[in-house]
Scaffold this motif. Structure first.
Motif, PDB file in Angstrom:
ATOM      1  N   LEU A  35      43.309  51.410  68.276  1.00 58.38           N
ATOM      2  CA  LEU A  35      43.145  52.552  67.154  1.00 58.38           C
ATOM      3  C   LEU A  35      42.445  53.542  68.686  1.00 58.38           C
ATOM      4  N   GLY A  36      43.209  55.311  67.823  1.00 54.69           N
ATOM      5  CA  GLY A  36      42.784  55.583  69.023  1.00 54.69           C
ATOM      6  C   GLY A  36      43.225  56.359  69.671  1.00 54.69           C
ATOM      7  N   SER A  37      44.027  55.537  70.116  1.00 59.61           N
ATOM      8  CA  SER A  37      45.573  55.967  71.250  1.00 59.61           C
ATOM      9  C   SER A  37      46.429  57.148  70.795  1.00 59.61           C
ATOM     10  N   VAL A  38      47.375  57.106  71.772  1.00 60.88           N
ATOM     11  CA  VAL A  38      47.887  58.228  71.936  1.00 60.88           C
ATOM     12  C   VAL A  38      49.252  58.275  72.413  1.00 60.88           C
ATOM     13  N   VAL A  39      50.259  58.669  71.369  1.00 65.53           N
ATOM     14  CA  VAL A  39      51.557  58.153  71.787  1.00 65.53           C
ATOM     15  C   VAL A  39      52.383  59.162  71.286  1.00 65.53           C
ATOM     16  N   ALA A  40      52.778  59.397  72.527  1.00 65.08           N
ATOM     17  CA  ALA A  40      53.423  60.225  72.791  1.00 65.08           C
ATOM     18  C   ALA A  40      55.244  59.929  73.128  1.00 65.08           C
ATOM     19  N   VAL A  41      56.632  60.305  71.786  1.00 61.61           N
ATOM     20  CA  VAL A  41      57.233  60.090  71.814  1.00 61.61           C
ATOM     21  C   VAL A  41      58.519  61.233  72.637  1.00 61.61           C
ATOM     22  N   LEU A  42      59.462  61.051  73.242  1.00 64.47           N
ATOM     23  CA  LEU A  42      60.524  61.887  74.059  1.00 64.47           C
ATOM     24  C   LEU A  42      61.546  62.113  73.115  1.00 64.47           C
ATOM     25  N   SER A  43      61.883  63.474  72.177  1.00 68.95           N
ATOM     26  CA  SER A  43      63.672  63.136  71.472  1.00 68.95           C
ATOM     27  C   SER A  43      63.981  64.238  72.003  1.00 68.95           C
ATOM     28  N   SER A  44      65.238  64.002  72.134  1.00 69.10           N
ATOM     29  CA  SER A  44      66.132  65.632  71.719  1.00 69.10           C
ATOM     30  C   SER A  44      66.918  65.556  70.630  1.00 69.10           C
ATOM     31  N   ASP A  45      66.835  64.723  69.363  1.00 68.32           N
ATOM     32  CA  ASP A  45      67.363  65.201  68.203  1.00 68.32           C
ATOM     33  C   ASP A  45      66.761  66.165  67.917  1.00 68.32           C
ATOM     34  N   PRO A  46      67.061  67.088  67.353  1.00 71.96           N
ATOM     35  CA  PRO A  46      66.588  67.951  66.401  1.00 71.96           C
ATOM     36  C   PRO A  46      66.149  67.838  64.946  1.00 71.96           C
ATOM     37  N   GLY A  47      66.680  66.725  63.879  1.00 73.56           N
ATOM     38  CA  GLY A  47      65.734  66.534  63.542  1.00 73.56           C
ATOM     39  C   GLY A  47      64.390  65.412  63.219  1.00 73.56           C
ATOM     40  N   SER A  48      64.394  65.369  64.253  1.00 73.81           N
ATOM     41  CA  SER A  48      62.959  64.952  64.649  1.00 73.81           C
ATOM     42  C   SER A  48      61.559  65.853  64.234  1.00 73.81           C
ATOM     43  N   ALA A  49      61.406  67.030  64.763  1.00 76.26           N
ATOM     44  CA  ALA A  49      61.022  68.143  64.286  1.00 76.26           C
ATOM     45  C   ALA A  49      59.886  68.684  63.304  1.00 76.26           C
ATOM     46  N   LYS A  50      61.588  68.304  62.350  1.00 77.76           N
ATOM     47  CA  LYS A  50      60.295  67.969  60.439  1.00 77.76           C
ATOM     48  C   LYS A  50      60.022  66.627  60.752  1.00 77.76           C
ATOM     49  N   ASP A  51      60.720  65.439  60.990  1.00 74.78           N
ATOM     50  CA  ASP A  51      60.659  64.098  60.511  1.00 74.78           C
ATOM     51  C   ASP A  51      59.175  63.813  60.831  1.00 74.78           C
ATOM     52  N   ILE A  52      59.079  63.430  62.535  1.00 78.79           N
ATOM     53  CA  ILE A  52      57.630  62.803  62.623  1.00 78.79           C
ATOM     54  C   ILE A  52      56.328  63.749  62.313  1.00 78.79           C
ATOM     55  N   PRO A  53      56.322  64.580  62.111  1.00 74.72           N
ATOM     56  CA  PRO A  53      54.854  65.256  61.456  1.00 74.72           C
ATOM     57  C   PRO A  53      55.242  64.510  59.833  1.00 74.72           C
ATOM     58  N   ILE A  54      55.988  64.643  58.843  1.00 72.29           N
ATOM     59  CA  ILE A  54      55.715  64.283  57.404  1.00 72.29           C
ATOM     60  C   ILE A  54      55.762  63.713  57.566  1.00 72.29           C
ATOM     61  N   TRP A  55      56.482  62.393  58.960  1.00 73.44           N
ATOM     62  CA  TRP A  55      55.956  60.575  58.812  1.00 73.44           C
ATOM     63  C   TRP A  55      54.183  61.073  59.204  1.00 73.44           C
ATOM     64  N   VAL A  56      53.637  61.659  60.248  1.00 70.72           N
ATOM     65  CA  VAL A  56      52.727  61.057  60.817  1.00 70.72           C
ATOM     66  C   VAL A  56      51.476  61.829  60.029  1.00 70.72           C
ATOM     67  N   GLN A  57      51.835  62.450  58.893  1.00 71.04           N
ATOM     68  CA  GLN A  57      50.881  63.161  58.175  1.00 71.04           C
ATOM     69  C   GLN A  57      50.873  61.861  56.310  1.00 71.04           C
ATOM     70  N   ALA A  59      52.103  58.815  57.278  1.00 72.08           N
ATOM     71  CA  ALA A  59      50.840  57.664  57.323  1.00 72.08           C
ATOM     72  C   ALA A  59      49.527  57.938  57.778  1.00 72.08           C
ATOM     73  N   GLY A  60      49.075  59.065  58.099  1.00 72.71           N
ATOM     74  CA  GLY A  60      47.784  59.575  57.862  1.00 72.71           C
ATOM     75  C   GLY A  60      47.089  59.357  59.149  1.00 72.71           C
ATOM     76  N   HIS A  61      47.708  59.341  60.452  1.00 69.35           N
ATOM     77  CA  HIS A  61      47.758  59.448  61.369  1.00 69.35           C
ATOM     78  C   HIS A  61      47.325  61.039  62.290  1.00 69.35           C
ATOM     79  N   GLU A  62      47.075  61.299  63.705  1.00 73.27           N
ATOM     80  CA  GLU A  62      46.819  62.753  63.647  1.00 73.27           C
ATOM     81  C   GLU A  62      47.901  63.261  64.436  1.00 73.27           C
ATOM     82  N   PHE A  63      48.199  64.231  64.024  1.00 73.42           N
ATOM     83  CA  PHE A  63      49.205  64.743  64.770  1.00 73.42           C
ATOM     84  C   PHE A  63      48.934  66.236  65.786  1.00 73.42           C
ATOM     85  N   ILE A  64      49.252  65.854  66.946  1.00 78.33           N
ATOM     86  CA  ILE A  64      48.655  66.078  67.994  1.00 78.33           C
ATOM     87  C   ILE A  64      49.846  68.036  68.137  1.00 78.33           C
ATOM     88  N   GLY A  65      50.825  67.270  68.210  1.00 75.92           N
ATOM     89  CA  GLY A  65      51.387  68.639  68.069  1.00 75.92           C
ATOM     90  C   GLY A  65      53.010  67.563  68.585  1.00 75.92           C
TER      91      GLY A  65
END
Length: 81
Positions: A35-57, A59-65
């Motif tokens: 808990l409290g850790s920060v994870v970054a994922v590097l993605s070249s897939d344009p779909g991630s721009a929509k999918d990742i923020p939705i999943w983060v919300q 799942a109840g985590h904090e989307f830093i950006g």
């Protein structure tokens, strides 16, 4: 790197992976850190721009950006639950 002043505890390189690969890698990464850790994922897939923020919300985590880099985006998330 253009991320805010945040220490990334785990970085996952999912470049070249197609949807839903980068999001699945992020989910695995979030599960593997304390808990409290920060994870970054590097993605070249344009779909991630929509999918990742939705999943983060959902799942109840904090989307830093989402931070565009050369040929990919770095998605930064803090595990909060």
């Amino acid at each position: 790197m253009t991320t805010p002043n945040v220490t990334i505890d785990k970085e996952i390189d999912a470049r070249g992976s197609h949807c839903p690969g980068p999001m699945m890698e992020l989910i695995r990464g979030i599960k593997s850190v304390p808990l409290g850790s920060v994870v970054a994922v590097l993605s070249s897939d344009p779909g991630s721009a929509k999918d990742i923020p939705i999943w983060v919300q959902k799942a109840g985590h904090e989307f830093i950006g989402a931070f565009p880099e050369q040929g990919f985006t770095r998605f930064v998330v803090r595990k909060v639950r």
